[in-house]
Design a protein around this motif. Structure first.
Motif, PDB file in Angstrom:
ATOM      1  N   ASP A 262      -2.271 -18.665  15.504  1.00 41.91           N
ATOM      2  CA  ASP A 262      -1.467 -19.831  15.838  1.00 41.91           C
ATOM      3  C   ASP A 262      -2.351 -21.050  16.086  1.00 41.91           C
ATOM      4  OD1 ASP A 262       1.199 -20.430  15.998  1.00 41.91           O
ATOM      5  OD2 ASP A 262       1.206 -20.432  18.203  1.00 41.91           O
ATOM      6  N   ARG A 263      -3.355 -20.856  16.926  1.00 44.84           N
ATOM      7  CA  ARG A 263      -4.257 -21.961  17.250  1.00 44.84           C
ATOM      8  C   ARG A 263      -5.109 -22.354  16.047  1.00 44.84           C
ATOM      9  NH1 ARG A 263      -3.710 -19.170  22.118  1.00 44.84           N
ATOM     10  NH2 ARG A 263      -3.566 -20.454  23.980  1.00 44.84           N
ATOM     11  N   ALA A 264      -5.445 -21.362  15.225  1.00 41.25           N
ATOM     12  CA  ALA A 264      -6.242 -21.659  14.025  1.00 41.25           C
ATOM     13  C   ALA A 264      -5.450 -22.551  13.069  1.00 41.25           C
ATOM     14  CB  ALA A 264      -6.641 -20.359  13.329  1.00 41.25           C
ATOM     15  N   LEU A 265      -4.162 -22.229  12.885  1.00 41.67           N
ATOM     16  CA  LEU A 265      -3.306 -23.040  12.007  1.00 41.67           C
ATOM     17  C   LEU A 265      -3.169 -24.453  12.567  1.00 41.67           C
ATOM     18  CD1 LEU A 265      -0.506 -20.423  11.191  1.00 41.67           C
ATOM     19  CD2 LEU A 265      -2.194 -21.325   9.578  1.00 41.67           C
ATOM     20  N   ASP A 266      -2.958 -24.544  13.890  1.00 43.05           N
ATOM     21  CA  ASP A 266      -2.857 -25.859  14.536  1.00 43.05           C
ATOM     22  C   ASP A 266      -4.113 -26.685  14.267  1.00 43.05           C
ATOM     23  OD1 ASP A 266      -0.400 -25.389  15.545  1.00 43.05           O
ATOM     24  OD2 ASP A 266      -1.035 -24.984  17.613  1.00 43.05           O
ATOM     25  N   ARG A 267      -5.242 -26.046  14.423  1.00 39.21           N
ATOM     26  CA  ARG A 267      -6.525 -26.740  14.258  1.00 39.21           C
ATOM     27  C   ARG A 267      -6.644 -27.321  12.852  1.00 39.21           C
ATOM     28  NH1 ARG A 267     -11.624 -24.627  16.027  1.00 39.21           N
ATOM     29  NH2 ARG A 267     -10.375 -23.946  17.780  1.00 39.21           N
ATOM     30  N   LEU A 268      -6.311 -26.499  11.851  1.00 34.21           N
ATOM     31  CA  LEU A 268      -6.475 -26.950  10.465  1.00 34.21           C
ATOM     32  C   LEU A 268      -5.422 -27.995  10.088  1.00 34.21           C
ATOM     33  CD1 LEU A 268      -7.405 -23.613   8.690  1.00 34.21           C
ATOM     34  CD2 LEU A 268      -8.844 -25.630   8.947  1.00 34.21           C
ATOM     35  N   LEU A 269      -4.226 -27.853  10.653  1.00 39.18           N
ATOM     36  CA  LEU A 269      -3.161 -28.808  10.308  1.00 39.18           C
ATOM     37  C   LEU A 269      -3.388 -30.147  11.002  1.00 39.18           C
ATOM     38  CD1 LEU A 269      -0.152 -26.338  10.367  1.00 39.18           C
ATOM     39  CD2 LEU A 269      -1.071 -27.527   8.363  1.00 39.18           C
ATOM     40  N   ALA A 270      -4.024 -30.104  12.182  1.00 41.60           N
ATOM     41  CA  ALA A 270      -4.271 -31.333  12.925  1.00 41.60           C
ATOM     42  C   ALA A 270      -5.319 -32.205  12.249  1.00 41.60           C
ATOM     43  CB  ALA A 270      -4.718 -30.987  14.353  1.00 41.60           C
ATOM     44  N   SER A 271      -6.317 -31.552  11.651  1.00 45.49           N
ATOM     45  CA  SER A 271      -7.350 -32.340  10.976  1.00 45.49           C
ATOM     46  C   SER A 271      -7.593 -31.765   9.584  1.00 45.49           C
ATOM     47  CB  SER A 271      -8.646 -32.317  11.790  1.00 45.49           C
ATOM     48  OG  SER A 271      -9.047 -30.989  12.002  1.00 45.49           O
ATOM     49  N   PRO A 272      -6.702 -32.072   8.670  1.00 41.23           N
ATOM     50  CA  PRO A 272      -6.835 -31.508   7.332  1.00 41.23           C
ATOM     51  C   PRO A 272      -8.120 -32.015   6.659  1.00 41.23           C
ATOM     52  CG  PRO A 272      -5.153 -33.224   7.384  1.00 41.23           C
ATOM     53  CD  PRO A 272      -5.582 -33.010   8.780  1.00 41.23           C
ATOM     54  N   SER A 273      -8.655 -31.195   5.810  1.00 40.11           N
ATOM     55  CA  SER A 273      -9.865 -31.617   5.106  1.00 40.11           C
ATOM     56  C   SER A 273      -9.496 -32.734   4.138  1.00 40.11           C
ATOM     57  CB  SER A 273     -10.441 -30.444   4.329  1.00 40.11           C
ATOM     58  OG  SER A 273      -9.592 -30.127   3.252  1.00 40.11           O
ATOM     59  N   GLN A 274     -10.467 -33.577   3.903  1.00 36.79           N
ATOM     60  CA  GLN A 274     -10.192 -34.683   2.993  1.00 36.79           C
ATOM     61  C   GLN A 274     -10.629 -34.304   1.589  1.00 36.79           C
ATOM     62  OE1 GLN A 274     -12.837 -36.904   5.160  1.00 36.79           O
ATOM     63  NE2 GLN A 274     -11.530 -36.790   6.970  1.00 36.79           N
ATOM     64  N   GLY A 275      -9.960 -34.903   0.649  1.00 39.74           N
ATOM     65  CA  GLY A 275     -10.492 -34.842  -0.718  1.00 39.74           C
ATOM     66  C   GLY A 275     -10.132 -33.600  -1.491  1.00 39.74           C
ATOM     67  N   ARG A 276      -9.285 -32.715  -0.942  1.00 38.22           N
ATOM     68  CA  ARG A 276      -8.902 -31.583  -1.762  1.00 38.22           C
ATOM     69  C   ARG A 276      -7.524 -31.834  -2.357  1.00 38.22           C
ATOM     70  NH1 ARG A 276      -9.990 -26.474  -3.524  1.00 38.22           N
ATOM     71  NH2 ARG A 276      -8.161 -25.154  -3.590  1.00 38.22           N
ATOM     72  N   SER A 277      -7.489 -32.649  -3.386  1.00 32.94           N
ATOM     73  CA  SER A 277      -6.232 -32.891  -4.096  1.00 32.94           C
ATOM     74  C   SER A 277      -6.543 -32.970  -5.574  1.00 32.94           C
ATOM     75  CB  SER A 277      -5.600 -34.191  -3.611  1.00 32.94           C
ATOM     76  OG  SER A 277      -6.533 -35.238  -3.743  1.00 32.94           O
TER      77      SER A 277
END
Lengths: 136, 125
Positions: free
Chosen positions: B109-124
């Motif tokens: 749960d916390r891991a998902l929150d962490r990644l969703l709060a600061s998504p990596s840039q440039g992966r599109s």
């Protein structure tokens, strides 16, 4: 798999590493080691069985309970007839490896166990003996 | 046989992989391959490795995880290791393992929150 406090297991394939871990987990848990000590012992066994598989190809793991001077513990011996370790002192240095590993196996296993001895002769094989004592 | 029991799930644009409790080397390698394939096929922005049931973290396992973290990073994703048990953490530290630059979290749960709060840039794409 039979639940045994002592036994012998031949290591010859990669999947034997997992089986060896299960034997050791069973024995250590039955002897009454704490969860963290069981994890330490199983992890050390994993490193040492992988060493046998990687460097010697095959070998044997033997384990038995210890009762010495009022103390109880578990002894595990890893023996192979592989190429041997030319320089045991060097092999105990963190980061030293002749394979493709991290060089953590032997020094790491020593830190996780209470005692470790290595006998090795170039061309004849290696025997690693580790012990962990139960805390009162 | 190896890797059959590993599922890579997509959750809110992130990959979620649950590592089995006592994986052999083949399974660990298959897991890495499966993660990379999925990173390649999808637009996942990160990876959560759920290691909450893992009982034995030895040097091969640790090296493969550290490699995977680095490979995912090269593909523009971030990895969070979730739920390492205390006894495993103690053992891994004494063995001398490092897990590269992986972020860690108490649970998925916390891991998902962490990644969703600061998504990596440039992966599109």
């Amino acid at each position: 798999m039979k639940s045994t406090l002592e036994g012998e297991f031949r290591i010859g394939t990669e999947s034997d590493i997992v089986t060896a871990r299960r034997f050791v987990r069973e024995a250590a848990t039955t002897l009454g080691f704490s969860l963290v000590d069981v994890t330490r012992i199983v992890t050390a066994a994993s490193e040492l069985t992988r060493n046998i598989y990687q460097y010697a190809g095959s070998g044997v793991m033997r384990w038995r309970p210890l009762h010495l001077a009022g103390r109880s513990g578990l002894e595990i011996v890893f023996a192979d007839q592989g190429p041997g370790i030319p320089d045991v002192e060097k092999a105990m240095e963190v980061g030293f490896t002749t394979g493709k590993g991290l060089g953590l196996g032997l020094p790491g296993a020593k830190r996780l166990m209470d005692e470790m001895t290595i006998e090795s002769k170039a061309g004849e094989g290696t025997t690693v003996r580790v012990r962990k004592w139960l805390k009162k | 046989m190896a890797g059959e029991n590993i599922s890579v799930m997509m959750v809110r644009g992130l990959l979620l992989v649950t590592v089995p409790p006592d994986p052999d080397d083949d399974t660990v390698s298959a897991l890495q391959q499966k993660v990379l394939d999925t990173m390649d096929r999808t637009e996942a922005k990160g990876l959560v490795l759920d290691i909450s049931t893992v009982q034995t973290l030895d040097s091969f396992f640790a090296r493969t995880v550290a490699e995977t973290v680095q490979m995912v990073a090269l593909m523009g994703g971030r990895t969070v290791l979730a739920g390492m048990q205390a006894n495993v953490a103690v053992t891994a530290t004494q063995l001398g393992l490092t897990l590269g630059h992986a972020d860690t979290a108490l649970d998925v749960d916390r891991a998902l929150d962490r990644l969703l709060a600061s998504p990596s840039q440039g992966r599109s794409r």
